[in-house]
Design an enzyme around this catalytic site. Structure first.
Site, mmCIF file in Angstrom:
data_model
loop_
_atom_site.group_PDB
_atom_site.id
_atom_site.type_symbol
_atom_site.label_atom_id
_atom_site.label_comp_id
_atom_site.label_asym_id
_atom_site.label_seq_id
_atom_site.Cartn_x
_atom_site.Cartn_y
_atom_site.Cartn_z
ATOM 1 N N ARG A 243 22.386 -44.573 102.225
ATOM 2 C CA ARG A 243 22.956 -44.947 103.517
ATOM 3 C C ARG A 243 22.167 -44.339 104.650
ATOM 4 O O ARG A 243 21.583 -43.259 104.520
ATOM 5 C CB ARG A 243 24.397 -44.456 103.625
ATOM 6 N N SER B 95 20.267 -35.340 97.659
ATOM 7 C CA SER B 95 21.119 -34.638 96.690
ATOM 8 C C SER B 95 20.448 -34.427 95.346
ATOM 9 O O SER B 95 20.926 -34.912 94.311
ATOM 10 C CB SER B 95 22.417 -35.405 96.516
ATOM 11 N N ASP C 269 24.060 -32.609 99.270
ATOM 12 C CA ASP C 269 25.391 -33.195 99.555
ATOM 13 C C ASP C 269 26.526 -32.171 99.413
ATOM 14 O O ASP C 269 27.521 -32.247 100.115
ATOM 15 C CB ASP C 269 25.662 -34.442 98.696
HETATM 16 MG MG MG Z 1 27.910 -38.605 97.367
#
Ligand code: MG
Ligand code: ADP
Length: 916
Positions: free
Chosen positions: A538, A602, A656
Site C-alpha cells: 500500500r 516488514s 510493522d
Molecule cells: Mg500488516
C-alpha cells in the site's frame, strides 16, 4: 344390509365413500387433514421432548442413544449380541468383514421367554439372559474367546453412555420387579460375571429401533431413521446435537430414540381414541401408558378387533347376536389372525376358518364385515404411524435446510413384515403427507438384533480411530510446563540477541530500530507511507494534526505485487514499488510536493540509523534477488532516481511491529510493545539502552525489533516441532528458517492443517481414505478457513459446505475431525505466541525492577483480529505464564500506515531540533 359392500372397494383401499361403515368405526378412519394434524401434534411433542425445560413433562421422551455415527463400511470383527424385548429373545454372533461389500455373517439361536422370567425378578431375568448366552456360546464354541457384546434392550431407557442406561418403565408384556430405575448394563454384566468361563465385554446397549437403523445403515448410507412396527412401535432418527439439550456438546448428530409409543399419554390423542381403545387400555398391563403404541402395534391389533366384534355381536350386527366364549376371551384374536383375514386374494376362506375356530358361525356377510373391521383397524395403525414418521422426516429435512430430503428409513417388526397390505399403505400415506421427501423404505433383516452388534462394531471402529486421531494431535497439545520451557528459551534467546558476543549468531536478532521515543502529540504535517511486507502493498498519505484538533487522516491505495515480482530481481521489485508510488501521487494530485516518507518494510533489517536498513533475509512469501545485505532505503532511492519523475524525502524505515506500537502509543503512552499476528509473527518492544550492547549510549530506551519469528532456527524448539511442521518448512521458500513463525502465523497454519489432513486421510481416518486432487494443492487450506471452521456459531453443516468449496467431500464425522484439527493447530499457535509474549513482558518487568508491571501491547494482524479463539488463548497463556504482569491488549488501527507516518513525524521533529 349394513355390511354390504363390494370387493372393489377393498382394493381401492377404503379411500372414501364406504358410507356403510358402522358409526363407531367411522371414528377410526382418519382423513389426511386429521393425519396432518396428528403430524403437527407429534412435531410439537418432539420439540418438547428435546428441550431441557420441557423434557420432564413430555410424553415422547426423545431419549439420547449415545449412538453418534452410522456404519461406514470399514467396521470389522466378531461380535456377540443379545436381543431382549422383541417378539423373541435371541443370542447372536455377527461377523463383520471390511471387504468393501458390506458383508456380514449372522448366526443366532432363539430362546423362550417364559412368563415367570419376564414377570419375575430382575436377578432372575438377567441370570436367565446370561445362561442363554452361555448356552449359545457353548454351541458355537465361543466360550474361550473374549468378544465385545451389544445388548439390544427394547424398552425406554435413560442412557447416560453408550453402555449405561436405566430402565424408565417396562412396556409390552414385560413386568420384571426391581429393574426400573437401575442400569441394565451393569445388571447384565453382573450376571455374566457369575459364569467364570465366559469373558464378554458389554460395549453398547441399544434400542431395537436404533439397531434397525444401524443395520440398514450398513447397507445404505442414507439411512438415518429406524422404525419398528411389531410387538411394539417406536422410531429413532439422527438429530443434530445442538438441538439435544440433555446432552453436552453441539457437534455432529446423535440418534434419538423417540419412544413415540407414549405419544398421547397426556391426553393429546383423546379426540382420536375410541371406546375400544379405552377398553383395551384398561385391560392392559400398563393402563394409561403407551396409548399411541396401543393404537398401532401388533400386540394390540387383534385385541382391538376382538373388542369391536364383541360389541357388534352384542348389538346384533354380527353372528346373529350370538357371542361365543372365545370371543369373550382376552387376546383370543391375534395379529396373525388379522393378517390372515386381510389376505383379500384368498377371499373369505381365511376369515371364515378363523371365525369358525372361535366358535362363531359366520355367514358370508359376517365374514365380509369382519374383514372390513380388520382393515379399518390395521389401516388406522398404518395411518398413525405414517403421520408420526412424516413429522420426523420433516424435522430431518428442516435440520438439513434442504428443500427436498432424500433419506432411507430402516424398518423392522412383525406387523410390517407379515401383514399383506401394511407396507404399501404406510409408504403411500407417508409420501402423501410429505411430498417433499424422497423416502426409501428398507426392510431390515434381523435388524433389531444384528443392530446391537453393528453399534458395537461402530463403537469399536470409532474407539480405534479415536486412538489414532489422538495420537496424531497429541504433539499439538502443549502442557503448561512445555509452554514455560518455551518462554524460558525465548527469554534466553532475547538475551543472546542483545549481547555483543552472541549477537551475530543469535536466531532472535533483536534489531535496534533507532526509534527512541513515542509520539507526544505535537507531531503534525503531511507524510507519505509505504507498507511492504504483508499481504498487500500500500501507499498512503497521512495528515497528522496536533493540538486541540489532534487527528490523523489517511488516504491509501492498495497495489498488487505479482508473484513474479516478489520472487524476481531486486531492481524489478523496487521499480514496481516506485511505479505504484507514481500512480498514487498522480491519483492524489501531489506529484510535485517533496513529502517526507516513512517506509514500512516488514522484514528483518539491520539498522545503523532510522533511515538505513540492511535486509538480513527475506521472510514470508518474498524472495527477490540481490536484496539481502543491501540497504533497502538506498534501493528505493535509486529506483526513484532511475525513474527521475519525482523526489521524496525518505526519513525512516520502519518495521510493522514498530508502526503498530507507535500507533497504539499515540493513544496510550503505556504501550511499549508491538505484536503482529498476521501473515507473519513478530514483536518489538522498548528496551533500555544500557541493555543494547551493539548500540552506543546507555541513556533512555530504544525500540528493538525482535524478529522472533526466527526463534528455534538453532533447533532449540525442535522437541515440540511435529513432522507436519517439518513438512511445511520443507515446502516453504526459506526452509530451515523462521521455525517459530511457521508454527504461529497466518501464512502457515492452514498449511499445517492440510499436512495433518493428508496424513489422517492416508491412515484411512478421513475422506474415506481418498486424497482428493484439491487436498494435494499447497496453500488450498488458507488460514481464513480455520477461522470460519472454528467459529462457534457455525453448524457442522456449514463446515461441510466450506470443505465442499475446497473440493473436499466430507461426511459429518469428517467435518468434526477437520474442526478438531484446526482447533489443535490454532490453539497451539496462540499458546506459543503467548509463551513468547510472556517472556517479553517478564523482561520488561525486570527491566523496570517492579513487582507488578502494568503494560499495554499494541496488536495488529488478521489472525489475531479475525480468528475466533486465537486472541483469547494468547491472552490466557500470557496471564498464566506471566502472572506478575497486567497486560492490556490494544488493537491497532492500521499500524503500518499510521505508525510509519508518526515515526517519520517524530524523526523529522528530532532532526529539526538537531539542526537548530
Ligand atoms: Mg500488516
Ligand atoms: P499482513 O500480511 O500485513 O500480516 P494481515 O494482518 O491482514 O496482513 O494478515 C494477513 C494474513 O492473515 C493472511 O496471510 C492470512 O494468513 C491470515 N488471514 C486472513 N484472513 C483470516 C481470517 N479470517 N482469520 C485468520 N487469519 C486470516
Amino acid at each position: 344390509c349394513l355390511w354390504e359392500f363390494r370387493y372393489a372397494e377393498f382394493t381401492s383401499e377404503m379411500n372414501t365413500g364406504s358410507e356403510r361403515c358402522s358409526l363407531y368405526l367411522y371414528h377410526m378412519r382418519l382423513s389426511d387433514d386429521v393425519l396432518l394434524d396428528v403430524m403437527a401434534r407429534f412435531r410439537a411433542e418432539m420439540a418438547k421432548g428435546l428441550g431441557r425445560d420441557t423434557n420432564s413433562t413430555a410424553t415422547v421422551k426423545m431419549l439420547p442413544s449415545f449412538v453418534r455415527s452410522l456404519p461406514d463400511g470399514s467396521e470389522k470383527g466378531d461380535f456377540l449380541a443379545v436381543d431382549l424385548g422383541g417378539s423373541q429373545f435371541r443370542a447372536l454372533e455377527v461377523k463383520v468383514f471390511n471387504d468393501g461389500k458390506q458383508s456380514s455373517q449372522l448366526e443366532s439361536k432363539f430362546y423362550p421367554t417364559p412368563k415367570e422370567v419376564i414377570q419375575g425378578s430382575g436377578t432372575e431375568l438377567f441370570s436367565y439372559v446370561a445362561d442363554c448366552l452361555l448356552d449359545f456360546m457353548e454351541s458355537k464354541n465361543l466360550q474361550h474367546k473374549k468378544l465385545p457384546l451389544g445388548f439390544t434392550f427394547s424398552f425406554p431407557c435413560k442412557q447416560t453412555k453408550l453402555e449405561e442406561g436405566a430402565l424408565l418403565a417396562w412396556t409390552k408384556h414385560f413386568k420384571v420387579r426391581g429393574v426400573q430405575g437401575t442400569d441394565v448394563v451393569s445388571s447384565l454384566r453382573k450376571a455374566l460375571q457369575k459364569h467364570k468361563d465366559i469373558d464378554v465385554d458389554v460395549l453398547a446397549m441399544v434400542n431395537d429401533t436404533v439397531g434397525t437403523m444401524m443395520t440398514c445403515g450398513y447397507d445404505d448410507p442414507h439411512c438415518e431413521v429406524g422404525l419398528i412396527i411389531g410387538t411394539g412401535t417406536n422410531a429413532c432418527y439422527m438429530e443434530e446435537m445442538r438441538h439435544i439439550d440433555l446432552v453436552e456438546g453441539d457437534e455432529g448428530r446423535m440418534c434419538i430414540n423417540t419412544e413415540w409409543g407414549a405419544f398421547g399419554d397426556d391426553g393429546a390423542l383423546d379426540d382420536l381414541r375410541t371406546e375400544f381403545d379405552r377398553e383395551l387400555d384398561l385391560g392392559s398391563l400398563n393402563p394409561g401408558k403407551q396409548l399411541f403404541e396401543k393404537m398401532i402395534s401388533s400386540l394390540y391389533l387383534g385385541e382391538l378387533v376382538r373388542l369391536i366384534l364383541l360389541k357388534m355381536t352384542k348389538e346384533g350386527l354380527l353372528f346373529n347376536g350370538k357371542v361365543s366364549t372365545a370371543l369373550l376371551t382376552k387376546d383370543k384374536i391375534e395379529m396373525k389372525h388379522v393378517c390372515a383375514m386381510e389376505k383379500y386374494k384368498e377371499g373369505l376362506s381365511n376369515t371364515k376358518e378363523i371365525l369358525t375356530e372361535l366358535n362363531l358361525f359366520p355367514s358370508e356377510e359376517d365374514c365380509i364385515a369382519v374383514q372390513h373391521v380388520c382393515t379399518i383397524v390395521s389401516f388406522r395403525s398404518a395411518n398413525l404411524c405414517a403421520a408420526a414418521l412424516a413429522a420426523i422426516l420433516t424435522r430431518l429435512r428442516e435440520n438439513k435446510k434442504v428443500l427436498r430430503l432424500r433419506t432411507t428409513v430402516g424398518i423392522d417388526g412383525g406387523l410390517y413384515k407379515t401383514h399383506p397390505q401394511y407396507p404399501k399403505r404406510l409408504h403411500k400415506v407417508v409420501r402423501r403427507l410429505v411430498p417433499n421427501c424422497d423416502v426409501r423404505f428398507l426392510l431390515s433383516q434381523s435388524g433389531s438384533s444384528k443392530g446391537a452388534a453393528m453399534v458395537t462394531a461402530v463403537a469399536y471402529r470409532l474407539a480405534a480411530q479415536r486412538k489414532q486421531i489422538d495420537a496424531v494431535l497429541a504433539p499439538f497439545l502443549l502442557s503448561l510446563d512445555t509452554l514455560r520451557e518455551v518462554k524460558n528459551k525465548m527469554r534466553a534467546e532475547l538475551e543472546y540477541g542483545l549481547k555483543r558476543e552472541t549477537q551475530a549468531s543469535a536466531t532472535v536478532k533483536m534489531l535496534p530500530t533507532y526509534v527512541c521515543g513515542t509520539p507526544d502529540g505535537t507531531e503534525s504535517g503531511k507524510f507519505l507511507a509505504l507498507d511492504l511486507g504483508g499481504t498487500n502493498f500500500r501507499v498512503l498519505l497521512v495528515k497528522i494534526r496536533s493540538g486541540r484538533r489532534r487527528s490523523v487522516q489517511m488516504y491509501n491505495k492498495i497495489f498488487a505485487i505479482p508473484l513474479e515480482i516478489m520472487q524476481g530481481t531486486g531492481e524489478e521489485l523496487f521499480d514496481h514499488i516506485v511505479q505504484c508510488i507514481a500512480d498514487f501521487l498522480e491519483y492524489m494530485g501531489i506529484k510535485g510536493a517533496r513529502l517526507p516518507l516513512g517506509f514500512t518494510f516488514s522484514f528483518p533489517c539491520r539498522q545503523a540509523s532510522i533511515d538505513k536498513g540492511t535486509l538480513v533475509g527475506w521472510t514470508k512469501g518474498f524472495k527477490a534477488t540481490d536484496c539481502e545485505g543491501e540497504d533497502v532505503v538506498d534501493m528505493l532511492r535509486e529506483a526513484i532516481r532511475r525513474r527521475n519523475e519525482f523526489d521524496l524525502d525518505i526519513v525512516a524505515v520502519v518495521n510493522d511491529t514498530v508502526g503498530t506500537m507507535m500507533t497504539c502509543g499515540y493513544e496510550d503512552p503505556n504501550c511499549e510493545i508491538g505484536l503482529i499476528a498476521g501473515t507473519g509473527s513478530n514483536v518489538c518492544y522498548m528496551e533500555d539502552m544500557k541493555n543494547i550492547e551493539i548500540v552506543e549510549g546507555n541513556e533512555g530506551k530504544m525500540c528493538i525489533n525482535t524478529e522472533w519469528g526466527g526463534f528455534g532456527d538453532n533447533g532449540c524448539i525442535d522437541n515440540i516441532r511435529t513432522k507436519y511442521d517439518k513438512q511445511v518448512d520443507e515446502g516453504s521458500l526459506n526452509a530451515g528458517k523462521q521455525r517459530y513463525e511457521k508454527m504461529t502465523s497466518g501464512m502457515y497454519l492452514g498449511e499445517i492443517v492440510r499436512q495433518i489432513l493428508i496424513d489422517l486421510t492416508k491412515q484411512g481416518l478421513l475422506f474415506r481414505g481418498q486424497i482428493s486432487e484439491s487436498l494435494r494443492k499447497r496453500g488450498i487450506f488458507e488460514t481464513k478457513f480455520l477461522s470460519q471452521i472454528e467459529s462457534d456459531r457455525l453448524a457442522l453443516l456449514q463446515v461441510r459446505r466450506i470443505l465442499q468449496q475446497l473440493g473436499l467431500d466430507s461426511t459429518c464425522e469428517d467435518s468434526i475431525i477437520v474442526k478438531e484439527v484446526c482447533g489443535a493447530v490454532s490453539r497451539r499457535a496462540a499458546q506459543l505466541c503467548g509463551a513468547g509474549l510472556a517472556a517479553i513482558v517478564e523482561k520488561k518487568r525486570e527491566n523496570r525492577g517492579v513487582e507488578h508491571l502494568q503494560i499495554t501491547v499494541g496488536v495488529d494482524g488478521t489472525l489475531y483480529k479475525l480468528h475466533p479463539h486465537f486472541s483469547r488463548v494468547l491472552q490466557e497463556t500470557v496471564r498464566e505464564l506471566a502472572p506478575q504482569c497486567d497486560v492490556t491488549f490494544m488493537l491497532s488501527e492500521d499500524g503500518s500506515g499510521k505508525g510509519a507516518a508518526l515515526i517519520t513525524a517524530v524523526a523529522k521533529r528530532l532532526h529539526n531540533i538537531g539542526r537548530k
